[in-house]
Each structure stands twice: as C-alpha cells, then as structure tokens.
Design a protein around this motif. Structure first.
Motif, PDB file in Angstrom:
ATOM      1  N   TYR A 114      -6.207   1.135  -6.070  1.00 57.57           N
ATOM      2  CA  TYR A 114      -7.498   0.775  -5.474  1.00 57.57           C
ATOM      3  C   TYR A 114      -7.580  -0.714  -5.157  1.00 57.57           C
ATOM      4  N   PHE A 143      -8.551   7.198   3.754  1.00 60.45           N
ATOM      5  CA  PHE A 143      -8.536   5.748   3.555  1.00 60.45           C
ATOM      6  C   PHE A 143      -8.699   5.019   4.882  1.00 60.45           C
ATOM      7  N   TYR A 174       0.829  -1.214   0.000  1.00 61.54           N
ATOM      8  CA  TYR A 174       0.000   0.000   0.000  1.00 61.54           C
ATOM      9  C   TYR A 174       0.863   1.264   0.000  1.00 61.54           C
ATOM     10  N   TRP A 199      -5.252  11.769   1.552  1.00 61.81           N
ATOM     11  CA  TRP A 199      -5.780  10.523   0.977  1.00 61.81           C
ATOM     12  C   TRP A 199      -5.646   9.378   1.974  1.00 61.81           C
ATOM     13  N   SER A 253      -3.514  -2.106  -9.220  1.00 61.28           N
ATOM     14  CA  SER A 253      -3.754  -0.668  -9.084  1.00 61.28           C
ATOM     15  C   SER A 253      -3.777  -0.270  -7.612  1.00 61.28           C
ATOM     16  N   GLY A 276      -7.893  -1.834  -1.438  1.00 58.94           N
ATOM     17  CA  GLY A 276      -9.068  -2.626  -1.083  1.00 58.94           C
ATOM     18  C   GLY A 276      -8.707  -3.896  -0.336  1.00 58.94           C
TER      19      GLY A 276
END
Length: 588
Positions: free
Chosen positions: A474, A422, A401, A418, A472, A478
């Motif tokens: 995301y 998150f 991450y 960000w 990606s 995730g």
C-alpha cells in the motif's frame, strides 16, 4: 474459438466506455458550453442538451460547444455575463458547405444554443481519445498479469525475484519498438497526412492486439498434442516470449496514438482555450479509464479470461477511429483542418525542388527535422529532457510496484483484478483534479508555476517511502499513485499546452518524436539501468526506493529549467496569433 468471447467482450466494453463518458459529460459540457461565471439556468440547459445528444436524442449524435460571441444576459439588473473571447469556443467555421442549420457556417442550433464546428471536432477527438484509453485500461492489467504469470510469463517461483529482473529488461526493449513505430508514423505522415496516419496506425495497433489475444489463447490450450508441439521449441516454451513481445508492444503503442489525438486538438484550440479545457478533456479519458479498470476484474473472472479481455481492448481501439474520422471530417468541411498546413508544406517543398538549380527534391529525415526543431524551439528540447527525467521516476516506481505486487498476490486473475482497480483509482483521482481543481487553478497561476510544483509533490512521497526498509504494497502503490495522478492530470495538461502556440512541425513532428521517444527512452533507459543494478548489485526494494528519491530531485531540476522557457499566457496568445495570421487562418 475466440469469436464468441470477443464479440461478448466488445459489447461489455462499449457499455463500460459509454457509462464513463456519460458520467464525464456534464462537467465537460459546462467547460465547453458555458461562459465563465455564466448563469446556472444556461448551465443546466447546456449540460442536459449534451447528455441528451450523447444518448442518441440529437439527430447528429455529436457533442459540441456553443458559440458565445454575443454573451448572455444575466438578469434584469443590467448585469451581463459576456463571453470570454479568450476561452470560449466561439470560432466560426471557415468552409463553404452548408451547416446543419442551413446557414452555411456550420453552426448547429440546439435548444437555443449555437454549437460550432470547432467544438464538434474537438469533442469528437476527445471521445476518441477516451475510447483509446479505455481500451488501454483493458490491455494494461491483462498483459501485465500474463507477463508476471508463472505459467505464461516470467513469474518464476512466485517470489517476485524473476519478475524484478525480467520486467526492467522488457521495458528496456520498449524504446527500439517505439522507434520502429515512430519511423512508420513519420512515413505515413509525410505521404498521406495526419488524418490517414492516425487512422492507419490505430487500426494497425488494434490488429496486433487482436491477433495476439488469439495466439496466446490458443497456446494456453495445451489439451491437444499439436498445441504442445507448437508451444515448445527444443523443450523450451515459446509462450513467455510471445507474451513478452506483447507486453513490449503494449507499452510502445499508447503514446503514439495519444500524441496524434492531442496534435489535432492543439491545432484547433487557442492557448487560452487549452488552459481552460485541456484538463476536463483529459478528465474524460481518466473516467473512461477508471470505468474500464473497474470492469477488468469482472471480465477476467468471466468466460472471457485474460485473452478475451485483451480482445476487448482491440475492438475498442478500432472503434475509436470512427470518432477520429468524424473530427477530421468536420474540420475539413469547415476550413480548419490541420492537414492543410501539411499539404501546404508538401506543395512548397515540391516547388522548391523544381526551382532548385540541381533539380533535386529537398527532403529531410524525421530525426533531422526533430534536431532542427530542438535548435529552433528551445522549449521543445527542455521538454524532451524533462520527460526523460519524469519517466525515470515513474519507471523506478513502476518496478517497485510490479515487484511488490507479484510477490504479495501470486494468483494471476486476482493480480489482474487488483491492478485494474488500482489504475482505476488513479484515474478517479486524476479525474477529480482535471475537473474540479486544475481548470479553476489555471485561472490564477501561470503554467510555469504549476510545472515547478508537480515534481515537488512527488518528491515528498518518494522521500517518505525511503524511510521504510521494507515498504508495504500500500505504501509503494500510494507513492506510485501520486506520481501517475500528477502525470495524468497536471503534467499531461501542461505538456499539451506547450505545443498550442507552436507551428505545424512542432505540433505533429516534434510532438511525436518527443512524446514517443521521450517517454519511451526515459522508461527504457531507466529500466536497463535498474535491470543491471538488480542483476549485478542485488538491488532490493529498499535500494530502489532510495534511487527513486534521487531521481525525483533530478526531475525537479529539469522541470525548473523547462519552466523558465515556458511562455506566459499572454506570450502564448501572441505567438499563436502570429502563426495563424501567417497561415491566413482567422480566429475570433
């Protein structure tokens, strides 16, 4: 130079924490005040009463749970909604002091409801923990942004390669730092007891964060020639190393404080009560963290900046001691203070030393005690191994991450905002599970079943991430979100439930050793391995994704072994009753 921003930050942070805590109170109120399946009218009255007391309407300012010994009539049909004695916080205070209602048992009447001292102490500690996590949610994204910055940390050329090497190495230093903190805590606990140990360790960590925010703010100001001389040593800037030390400390202190909060609540609640209320209590911390995380971007973009927001974290952490002192004060006044067990052990040790033939004081080190606990209580050893494995998975995902985030979002303030949002989303998801799913789920399943389910869920997501050669942001975020949401909600609840039926040494000494060293050594060991792989074998994001999948399989195996040792609800109640009957404490 920092005084005005820090004062402003404190006011803003208190507003955020109050909003998050107020949002959580109705659900937590129902968990602590109501009969399972009780009347809706009583539910509304109880929730309103606690919300009012949170706003200052209650003269005592405490948020408590009701004594439901006699049950509440459900209606004229003859049906009664009686209190579940296994899960209702209906314990009477054992002290001799007069309660707020003057009857001497410590119960307080509020809108016709009886509020017990145990509930007041539990909620005070829960609010302290929520404040602590709110502070941590300010400190985490700001220190991460400073660390990954090209100007203050190890951002390098902005491609993420330097960060990918520096981050695991920094995480590898977390374990020795945690060890030093743990040794300091062990000395405080032995000499002063759990109350003073919590107060002093919290204020110490707050002071370090506050001082660091001032130092980093000063070193960032390179307008003056004197400042430039301080920042550089033999032509090399010392600022990244100070930021690195701050990052390592921030990673190290959080579990030390959290474990002490949980140790108190594990000592006050029964196993059945913990299975009902630990999830909503954790949910309160999730909401406080979410509120703070959402506010990070705005605070950083304001005049506070990164260092001012860090100062806010220091102020909030210090504020949490007000609530911890309240919790211990209530428990001491009404006769259920966990520190009494500590005092009894110290007294017994002194007697044994006087009666020994050699006249020597019988004493063992913190780690000797931990080794003895692992041998005497096998579930603690299995829990320690499970934590090492779970933190291995979490750490690799964290590296993925951070690496992806620093390469996709090079701007420091934008990256901090960000990251704050998150982690706020993580806490919102965790809060939903803690309030809406886990309390009801635990009515029907044993803890061992949920233990086995959690790593399998994470395994599905890590396996999916390995299918993409260049995942990606995301997709990586995730998968990391799933791991952290499971860790913050289900794992945290299950972890704390293990300690409830155990003795004082298991709840305070064993818990700190397992919590601090288990979590931090799991992260540090994995981080050092990842650092070696990225440096020597040029491991990229794709290789790390596959490594995460393998680590998830190992975690699942360790969790299965642990689940075979976790007691059932009935066995936990029996063990709890036996321990407290030996200590002379009575619980209804």
């Amino acid at each position: 130079m920092m005084a005005t921003p820090t004062a402003t930050a404190t006011a803003l942070s208190l507003s955020v924490a109050t909003s998050a805590a107020t949002a959580a109170l109705p659900q937590l109120s129902r968990s602590l005040l109501l009969l399972r399946g009780g009347g809706a009218a009583v539910s509304a009255a109880a929730a309103a009463a606690l919300s009012a007391s949170a706003s200052g309407v209650s003269s005592s300012g405490a948020l408590d749970a009701t004594d439901m010994d006699t049950g509440i009539a459900a209606g004229s049909t003859g049906t009664e909604a009686t209190a579940d004695i296994d899960t209702a916080l209906s314990l009477s205070g054992g002290g001799d002091g007069n309660g707020a209602d003057g009857n001497g048992d410590g119960n307080v009447s509020l809108l016709g409801l009886t509020i017990t001292p145990e509930a007041r102490a539990t909620l005070a500690m829960a609010l302290a923990m929520a404040t602590h996590y709110g502070a941590y949610s300010f400190a985490r994204p700001t220190t991460l942004s400073l660390f990954t910055s090209s100007s203050t940390g190890f951002g390098g050329d902005g491609t993420g390669r330097t960060t990918a090497k520096a981050y695991p190495l920094a995480m590898g230093l977390v374990s020795p730092t945690s060890l030093l903190l743990l040794l300091g805590y062990g000395g405080l606990l032995e000499r002063l007891g759990p109350r003073a140990a919590l107060r002093r360790s919290t204020l110490y960590c707050s002071a370090v964060l506050g001082l660091a925010s001032i130092v980093v703010h000063y070193l960032q100001n390179d307008d003056a020639a004197a400042t430039t001389a301080v920042v550089e040593f033999n032509g090399v800037s010392i600022l990244p190393y100070i930021v690195g030390a701050l990052f390592v400390f921030r990673e190290s202190y959080v579990q030390l404080i959290t474990s002490q909060h949980w140790s108190f609540m594990s000592s006050v609640l029964t196993p059945a009560q913990s299975s009902t209320w630990f999830a909503p209590i954790s949910g309160l911390t999730s909401l406080a963290s979410a509120g703070a995380g959402m506010a990070v971007g705005s605070l950083v973009d304001s005049k506070l900046g990164l260092t001012g927001t860090l100062g806010t974290a220091a102020a909030m952490l210090a504020l949490s001691t007000v609530m911890t002192e309240s919790a211990y004060g209530i428990s001491e006044k009404y006769g259920f203070n966990p520190a009494e067990e500590h005092d009894e052990k110290i007294a017994a040790k002194k007697v044994a030393a006087l009666e020994s033939s050699e006249g020597r004081k019988i004493e063992s080190s913190l780690f000797r005690k931990a080794a003895d606990l692992f041998a005497r209580v096998p579930v603690l050893k299995a829990l320690f191994v499970e934590i090492l494995a779970s933190q291995g998975v979490s750490t690799i995902l964290n590296v993925c991450y951070v690496t992806k985030l620093s390469s996709v979002i090079p701007d420091d303030k934008e990256r901090a905002g960000w990251s704050g949002k998150f982690f706020a989303v993580i806490n919102v998801v965790s809060g939903f599970l803690q309030f809406g799913v886990l309390p009801n789920l635990m009515k029907y399943i044993e803890p061992s079943t949920l233990w086995r389910l959690v790593p399998l869920i994470v395994l599905c997501f890590t396996a999916n991430m390995t299918l993409d050669k260049d995942p990606s942001l995301y997709l990586v975020a995730g998968t990391f979100l799933t791991m952290k949401a499971m860790e913050f909600s289900a794992r945290r609840m299950l972890d704390e439930m293990v300690y409830v039926p155990l003795d004082f040494d298991s709840r305070y000494v064993g818990k700190e050793v397992i919590g601090v060293l288990g979590y931090r050594f799991g992260k540090s060991g994995t981080s050092l391995a990842v650092s070696a792989l990225t440096s020597q074998l040029n491991f990229g994001l794709s290789e790390l994704s596959r490594l995460t999948c393998v680590a998830s399989l190992v975690w699942a195996k360790c969790t299965w072994s642990l689940s075979n040792l976790v007691p059932t609800k009935a066995e936990a109640e029996e063990a709890f009753a036996k321990i407290h009957s030996k200590s002379g404490k009575k619980r209804r």
